[in-house]
Design a protein around this motif. Structure first.
Motif, PDB file in Angstrom:
ATOM      1  N   ASP A  12       0.799  -1.218   0.000  1.00 36.47           N
ATOM      2  CA  ASP A  12       0.000   0.000   0.000  1.00 36.47           C
ATOM      3  C   ASP A  12       0.833   1.271   0.000  1.00 36.47           C
ATOM      4  OD1 ASP A  12      -2.508  -0.954  -0.262  1.00 36.47           O
ATOM      5  OD2 ASP A  12      -2.955  -1.053   1.867  1.00 36.47           O
ATOM      6  N   ARG A  13       2.105   1.185   0.421  1.00 37.19           N
ATOM      7  CA  ARG A  13       2.892   2.414   0.498  1.00 37.19           C
ATOM      8  C   ARG A  13       3.795   2.603  -0.714  1.00 37.19           C
ATOM      9  NH1 ARG A  13       4.769   3.219   6.712  1.00 37.19           N
ATOM     10  NH2 ARG A  13       6.214   1.563   6.194  1.00 37.19           N
ATOM     11  N   ARG A  34      -0.496   5.399  -1.245  1.00 36.11           N
ATOM     12  CA  ARG A  34      -1.387   5.431  -0.085  1.00 36.11           C
ATOM     13  C   ARG A  34      -0.643   6.033   1.102  1.00 36.11           C
ATOM     14  NH1 ARG A  34      -5.614   1.408   2.169  1.00 36.11           N
ATOM     15  NH2 ARG A  34      -6.510   2.698   3.821  1.00 36.11           N
ATOM     16  N   PRO A  68      -1.345   7.574   5.413  1.00 34.97           N
ATOM     17  CA  PRO A  68      -2.306   7.562   6.525  1.00 34.97           C
ATOM     18  C   PRO A  68      -3.217   8.784   6.478  1.00 34.97           C
ATOM     19  CG  PRO A  68      -0.065   7.146   7.294  1.00 34.97           C
ATOM     20  CD  PRO A  68       0.047   7.607   5.884  1.00 34.97           C
ATOM     21  N   GLN A 110      -3.862   4.144   8.071  1.00 36.26           N
ATOM     22  CA  GLN A 110      -3.816   3.619   6.703  1.00 36.26           C
ATOM     23  C   GLN A 110      -4.567   2.297   6.721  1.00 36.26           C
ATOM     24  OE1 GLN A 110       0.153   3.816   5.263  1.00 36.26           O
ATOM     25  NE2 GLN A 110      -0.268   2.792   3.340  1.00 36.26           N
TER      26      GLN A 110
END
Length: 267
Positions: A26-27, A141, A143, A175
């Motif tokens: 996701d990051r 993505r 938080p 997140q």
């Protein structure tokens, strides 16, 4: 009524989540093209079901996301950092957008609000950026940050006490994604599952009497975590009211993919 595929018990779901070996990325930084909504009113009919409340979220920097990011509603409320790739028009920092809708346009991963689109531009270049209509961007993505707000529960106007309760969660930080919800009377261990009706809306026709508590499973990457909001709604709860869950979610997605392009962004 709620779709039957959401009727997994929390206990079973947690077990599935915790033993899963699925990876999370996701990051990581991704590339796509992005266009914008010319009318802000379009965002009020978003698939997440936030309605007119959406305009007040994240400074109006909102987005419709493709199905792989919308995730049948699990992705509602997710935050992404985005920057366009033209150094003559855009800043290195870009802007942060929040998912409030489903994007069915397969040409772009996102369609964003014009306010968010303009926010990617360097000072004085926002109108030039708008004229392009569609631009190449990097995104990842990040938080969601609600330091001054707790997670909140909004009771939908469609709720019909005592036979039907529909809610949506607001100010979901970190997140994360809420993937399962149970409700019970305060002080009781007799939990009833809620189902995702659509988008960010959860509902049940088995409404406990009295004051209500909630427990739910939040995922960050591939890990599942319990949260318990012990005393959220009073016995005389009403439609259209926001109730404070008295907790904050700040979990950050785990890294689980390789290779992953992190580039020079700072969160």
């Amino acid at each position: 009524m709620a779709p039957p595929h959401r009727h997994l018990s929390l206990c079973l779901l947690v077990c599935i989540l915790l033993i899963s070996s699925a990876s999370a990325c996701d990051r990581c930084v991704h590339q796509t093209k992005v266009s914008f909504f010319s009318k802000a009113s379009v965002l009020q009919s978003g698939a997440c079901g936030y309605g007119s409340m959406a305009i007040g979220f994240n400074g109006g920097h909102l987005a419709a996301a493709v199905p792989t990011l919308y995730k049948d509603g699990d992705g509602c409320g997710a935050c992404f950092q985005m920057r366009c790739k033209d150094p003559n028009l855009c800043t290195k920092q870009g802007t942060t957008i929040m998912v409030t809708d489903l994007n069915t346009n397969n040409q772009t991963d996102f369609v964003i609000s014009s306010r968010a689109f303009r926010a990617m531009a360097t000072q004085g270049k926002d109108q030039d950026l708008l004229k392009l209509g569609i631009v190449d961007v990097d995104y990842k993505r990040v938080p969601c940050n609600y330091k001054t707000k707790n997670l909140a529960v909004f009771v939908e106007e469609t709720s019909q006490k005592p036979n039907y309760l529909a809610i949506k969660f607001l100010y979901q930080g970190g997140q994360t994604e809420i993937v399962a919800v149970d409700v019970a009377q305060v002080g009781s261990s007799n939990w009833n599952f809620m189902s995702r009706n659509h988008g960010a809306i959860w509902d049940t026709s088995r409404v406990p009497s009295g004051a209500l508590q909630f427990r739910f499973v939040v995922t960050a990457g591939y890990d599942g975590k319990w949260y318990w909001a012990k005393n959220v709604m009073p016995a005389d709860w009403k439609n259209g009211v926001i109730y404070d869950a008295a907790l904050q979610i700040t979990d950050i997605a785990q890294e689980g993919c390789s290779p992953c392009d992190h580039d020079d962004w700072t969160s």
